[in-house]
Design a protein around this motif. Structure first.
Motif, short mmCIF file in Angstrom:
data_model
loop_
_atom_site.label_atom_id
_atom_site.label_comp_id
_atom_site.label_asym_id
_atom_site.label_seq_id
_atom_site.Cartn_x
_atom_site.Cartn_y
_atom_site.Cartn_z
N GLY A 26 0.82 -1.21 0.00
CA GLY A 26 0.00 0.00 0.00
C GLY A 26 0.85 1.25 0.00
N GLY A 27 0.18 2.37 0.25
CA GLY A 27 0.89 3.65 0.28
C GLY A 27 0.87 4.37 -1.06
N ALA A 28 0.29 3.76 -2.08
CA ALA A 28 0.15 4.37 -3.40
C ALA A 28 -0.93 3.59 -4.15
N LYS A 29 -1.42 4.17 -5.24
CA LYS A 29 -2.41 3.46 -6.07
C LYS A 29 -1.70 2.32 -6.75
N LEU A 30 -2.15 1.11 -6.51
CA LEU A 30 -1.50 -0.07 -7.07
C LEU A 30 -2.11 -0.38 -8.44
N LYS A 31 -1.26 -0.94 -9.30
CA LYS A 31 -1.73 -1.31 -10.65
C LYS A 31 -2.81 -2.37 -10.56
N SER A 32 -3.85 -2.17 -11.33
CA SER A 32 -4.91 -3.17 -11.36
C SER A 32 -4.47 -4.33 -12.25
#
Ligand code: AMP
Length: 114
Positions: A106-112
């Motif tokens: 976490g801590g950022a938008k992760l790639k889908s």
């Protein structure tokens, strides 16, 4: 597939690692090559090779890993924005270390991936 001794030695503190949580059942430490700003691995202290080896007698360990993952996510301040919990299994699942482990990312938008 790398040998499970890597994680065994971290749990037993024979190999240095950034351990952020440990109790009698599980150990959590920072991933050495983080794929997100927060990347923590959670492992059972007793060896389980992969999710294929979860059964009636040890399934409570997985529930505990989840419980602590959520607690760590809250402590790391990523629970509100969100995070991902991943368990890779064997070759096609991308499991590199032959020791069951949960990734908390976490801590950022992760790639889908869907
Ligand atoms: P997996 O591909 O699901 O088996 O994930 C293995 C993870 O273990 C990878 O993200 C590695 O970066 C991580 N890793 C390997 N060796 C160490 C180590 N000594 N300390 C912390 N993380 C490690």
């Amino acid at each position: 597939m790398q040998d499970h001794l890597i994680f065994k030695n971290i749990i037993e503190k024979k190999t240095p690692a950034n351990i952020i949580y440990q109790d009698e059942t599980i150990t959590a430490f920072k991933d050495i090559q983080p794929k997100a700003p927060v990347h923590i691995l959670i492992v059972p202290n007793v060896f389980i090779a992969s999710s294929n080896d979860i059964h009636k007698k040890n399934k409570w360990v997985i529930a505990h890993m989840f419980d602590i993952a959520v607690q760590i996510a809250k402590k790391e301040n990523i629970s509100q924005e969100g995070y991902r919990i991943v368990i890779n299994c064997n070759k096609n699942g991308g499991q590199e270390i032959n020791y069951l482990h949960m990734h908390l990312l976490g801590g950022a938008k992760l790639k889908s991936f869907s």
